[in-house]
Design an enzyme around this catalytic site. Structure first.
Site, PDB file in Angstrom:
ATOM      1  N   ARG A  89       3.348  -1.365  -5.147  1.00 59.04           N
ATOM      2  CA  ARG A  89       2.412  -1.639  -6.248  1.00 59.04           C
ATOM      3  C   ARG A  89       1.812  -3.054  -6.197  1.00 59.04           C
ATOM      4  O   ARG A  89       1.552  -3.668  -7.231  1.00 59.04           O
ATOM      5  CB  ARG A  89       3.070  -1.415  -7.611  1.00 59.04           C
TER       6      ARG A  89
ATOM      7  N   GLU B 206       4.518  -3.318 -14.770  1.00 61.10           N
ATOM      8  CA  GLU B 206       3.564  -2.729 -13.826  1.00 61.10           C
ATOM      9  C   GLU B 206       2.156  -2.867 -14.405  1.00 61.10           C
ATOM     10  O   GLU B 206       1.201  -3.164 -13.708  1.00 61.10           O
ATOM     11  CB  GLU B 206       3.885  -1.251 -13.577  1.00 61.10           C
TER      12      GLU B 206
ATOM     13  N   SER C 130       2.882   4.017 -16.163  1.00 60.37           N
ATOM     14  CA  SER C 130       4.183   3.337 -16.150  1.00 60.37           C
ATOM     15  C   SER C 130       4.056   1.903 -16.658  1.00 60.37           C
ATOM     16  O   SER C 130       3.207   1.156 -16.184  1.00 60.37           O
ATOM     17  CB  SER C 130       4.746   3.294 -14.733  1.00 60.37           C
TER      18      SER C 130
HETATM   19  C1  LIG Z   1      -1.544   8.921 -17.314  1.00 65.65           C
HETATM   20  C2  LIG Z   1      -1.451   7.888 -16.230  1.00 65.65           C
HETATM   21  C3  LIG Z   1      -0.787   8.187 -15.049  1.00 65.65           C
HETATM   22  C4  LIG Z   1      -0.705   7.246 -14.026  1.00 65.65           C
HETATM   23  N1  LIG Z   1      -0.035   7.572 -12.874  1.00 65.65           N
HETATM   24  C5  LIG Z   1       0.064   6.666 -11.885  1.00 65.65           C
HETATM   25  C6  LIG Z   1       0.752   6.979 -10.675  1.00 65.65           C
HETATM   26  O1  LIG Z   1       1.255   8.068 -10.490  1.00 65.65           O
HETATM   27  N2  LIG Z   1       0.821   6.029  -9.716  1.00 65.65           N
HETATM   28  C7  LIG Z   1       0.239   4.795  -9.859  1.00 65.65           C
HETATM   29  O2  LIG Z   1       0.315   3.986  -8.927  1.00 65.65           O
HETATM   30  N3  LIG Z   1      -0.410   4.465 -11.004  1.00 65.65           N
HETATM   31  C8  LIG Z   1      -0.523   5.364 -12.006  1.00 65.65           C
HETATM   32  N4  LIG Z   1      -1.172   5.034 -13.159  1.00 65.65           N
HETATM   33  C9  LIG Z   1      -1.703   3.671 -13.357  1.00 65.65           C
HETATM   34  C10 LIG Z   1      -3.179   3.507 -12.988  1.00 65.65           C
HETATM   35  O3  LIG Z   1      -3.905   4.694 -13.094  1.00 65.65           O
HETATM   36  C11 LIG Z   1      -3.321   2.977 -11.585  1.00 65.65           C
HETATM   37  O4  LIG Z   1      -2.663   1.744 -11.516  1.00 65.65           O
HETATM   38  C12 LIG Z   1      -4.761   2.749 -11.146  1.00 65.65           C
HETATM   39  O5  LIG Z   1      -4.735   2.275  -9.825  1.00 65.65           O
HETATM   40  C13 LIG Z   1      -5.490   1.733 -12.010  1.00 65.65           C
HETATM   41  O6  LIG Z   1      -6.867   1.862 -11.721  1.00 65.65           O
HETATM   42  P1  LIG Z   1      -7.980   1.428 -12.781  1.00 65.65           P
HETATM   43  O7  LIG Z   1      -9.303   1.601 -12.127  1.00 65.65           O
HETATM   44  O8  LIG Z   1      -7.797   2.127 -14.065  1.00 65.65           O
HETATM   45  O9  LIG Z   1      -7.646  -0.115 -12.925  1.00 65.65           O
HETATM   46  P2  LIG Z   1      -7.714  -1.082 -14.187  1.00 65.65           P
HETATM   47  O10 LIG Z   1      -6.646  -0.761 -15.161  1.00 65.65           O
HETATM   48  O11 LIG Z   1      -9.098  -1.180 -14.688  1.00 65.65           O
HETATM   49  O12 LIG Z   1      -7.320  -2.433 -13.432  1.00 65.65           O
HETATM   50  C14 LIG Z   1      -6.034  -2.549 -12.836  1.00 65.65           C
HETATM   51  C15 LIG Z   1      -6.048  -3.723 -11.880  1.00 65.65           C
HETATM   52  O13 LIG Z   1      -6.959  -3.466 -10.821  1.00 65.65           O
HETATM   53  C16 LIG Z   1      -7.911  -4.530 -10.746  1.00 65.65           C
HETATM   54  N5  LIG Z   1      -9.184  -3.984 -10.275  1.00 65.65           N
HETATM   55  C17 LIG Z   1      -9.965  -3.043 -10.848  1.00 65.65           C
HETATM   56  N6  LIG Z   1     -11.062  -2.832 -10.093  1.00 65.65           N
HETATM   57  C18 LIG Z   1     -10.963  -3.656  -9.026  1.00 65.65           C
HETATM   58  C19 LIG Z   1     -11.776  -3.931  -7.888  1.00 65.65           C
HETATM   59  N7  LIG Z   1     -12.948  -3.335  -7.683  1.00 65.65           N
HETATM   60  N8  LIG Z   1     -11.345  -4.868  -6.993  1.00 65.65           N
HETATM   61  C20 LIG Z   1     -10.165  -5.520  -7.168  1.00 65.65           C
HETATM   62  N9  LIG Z   1      -9.374  -5.315  -8.230  1.00 65.65           N
HETATM   63  C21 LIG Z   1      -9.754  -4.391  -9.138  1.00 65.65           C
HETATM   64  C22 LIG Z   1      -7.988  -5.093 -12.146  1.00 65.65           C
HETATM   65  O14 LIG Z   1      -8.510  -6.404 -12.171  1.00 65.65           O
HETATM   66  C23 LIG Z   1      -6.525  -5.014 -12.525  1.00 65.65           C
HETATM   67  O15 LIG Z   1      -5.822  -6.069 -11.941  1.00 65.65           O
HETATM   68  C24 LIG Z   1      -1.283   5.970 -14.195  1.00 65.65           C
HETATM   69  C25 LIG Z   1      -1.958   5.664 -15.394  1.00 65.65           C
HETATM   70  C26 LIG Z   1      -2.046   6.611 -16.392  1.00 65.65           C
HETATM   71  C27 LIG Z   1      -2.773   6.275 -17.657  1.00 65.65           C
END
Ligand SMILES: Cc1cc2nc3c(=O)[nH]c(=O)nc-3n(C[C@H](O)[C@H](O)[C@H](O)COP(=O)(O)OP(=O)(O)OC[C@H]3O[C@@H](n4cnc5c(N)ncnc54)[C@H](O)[C@@H]3O)c2cc1C
Length: 287
Positions: free
Chosen positions: A157, A274, A204
């Site tokens: 992660r 996380e 998480s």
């Molecule tokens: C119901 C649910 C289930 C989930 N299951 C999982 C799972 O199974 N496994 C898992 O790993 N995660 C899971 N997640 C967490 C999440 O979906 C992931 O971490 C996902 O990668 C976050 O993406 P996001 O676009 O929503 O990021 P955001 O929440 O918008 O941002 C997260 C981070 O990424 C950075 N970021 C966003 N865009 C960019 C970019 N273009 N360049 C660089 N950095 C960037 C942000 O600055 C921040 O640090 C889950 C979340 C939910 C709500």
């Protein structure tokens, strides 16, 4: 680029908590990245907001979104180039349509490609980087560069992208022939059964400690259903916090502290966050 001023951030976090931000800037082409970082002071790069908890006070922060960079292209050498604003769900549809596989296990993670790459997201033994060969990034020191995955310090992660706040523009995937629809659908079913998707949540809350599961520890410490205000430790998946109505940022923080304290006292384990928390001053915890 498109700029929206004094914008309420509540809809932009999957926890549905958030105050009024100075601005939200939508990048419309990658060249604009050179300009935007000359303009902004405190900023936060926002993907789908599925891992981001936002303070609900006034936020002196420029939020930057790459949602408008959302193309998927077939390149030479069978590379598929996916821009950071694409949802994993859209990319999964593309893989299904083109009969390309290897990422079926992560079907249903609700993030953007930028968010997934940044934190090396994964599920059921697969991570996004299993099929990524290189990443196109914007670095404030170097501008636009392409870096192979071997040089990105991949770990559980986390990545050098996250450590250094580099900006993901897109990623080059090399996928297997054949999409396993049964496997993909099975993962969607598992998510529906195991995750409290009926309430706003951020997935998480804590990373799994080595050789253990945060959910198991929280459950055994009888914290399931523990509630402060409208925020609750999910009964369905105890490593998720769910917003049962109109939860406040301060209550989420109190609940996180409470869980950490109980786990520390009971098991002498320091749970690590996380999810990412944005304070009102633009400082991020877990960055
Ligand atoms: C119901 C649910 C289930 C989930 N299951 C999982 C799972 O199974 N496994 C898992 O790993 N995660 C899971 N997640 C967490 C999440 O979906 C992931 O971490 C996902 O990668 C976050 O993406 P996001 O676009 O929503 O990021 P955001 O929440 O918008 O941002 C997260 C981070 O990424 C950075 N970021 C966003 N865009 C960019 C970019 N273009 N360049 C660089 N950095 C960037 C942000 O600055 C921040 O640090 C889950 C979340 C939910 C709500």
């Amino acid at each position: 680029m498109k700029i929206e001023k004094d914008i309420c951030m509540k809809p932009f976090s999957n926890m549905k908590i958030g105050g009024i931000a100075k601005e939200l800037i939508y990048i419309e082409n990658e060249e604009e990245l050179y300009k935007v970082f000359e303009m902004v002071d405190k900023y936060y790069l926002l993907g789908n907001g599925t891992n981001t908890l936002i303070n609900d006070t006034k936020l002196d922060i420029s939020f930057i979104s790459l949602k408008k960079l959302n193309k998927i292209e077939k390149k030479e050498d069978k590379y598929i180039y996916v821009e950071s604003g694409v949802d994993l769900t859209e990319f999964t549809e593309f893989m299904k349509k083109n009969n390309l596989g290897g990422l079926e296990n992560i079907t249903g993670i609700p993030g953007s490609i930028g968010g997934l790459i940044n934190m090396n997201a994964g599920a059921y033994g697969t991570t996004i980087f299993d099929k990524v060969e290189k990443v196109r990034l914007f670095r404030k020191d170097l501008g636009i560069v392409e870096i192979s995955k071997e040089e990105l310090g991949l770990r559980y992660r986390s990545t050098l992208i996250k450590d250094n706040r580099w900006i993901v523009i897109g990623a080059y995937f090399r996928l297997d022939e054949g999409f396993d629809e049964e496997k993909s659908n099975d993962k969607i079913e598992k998510r529906k059964n195991n995750h409290p998707l009926e309430y706003p949540n951020l997935g998480s809350t804590f990373k799994n400690p080595e050789n253990d599961f945060a959910a198991r520890l929280i459950s055994e410490a009888s914290l399931k259903g523990y509630r402060i205000g409208d925020i609750e430790v999910s009964e369905k998946h105890p490593n998720f916090l769910v917003n049962k109505g109109n939860a406040k940022f301060c209550d989420v923080m109190k609940l996180i502290e409470h869980v950490k304290k109980v786990i520390k006292n009971k098991y002498d384990i320091e749970l690590e966050l996380e999810l990412i928390i944005i304070g009102d001053d633009g400082k991020c915890f877990n960055y």
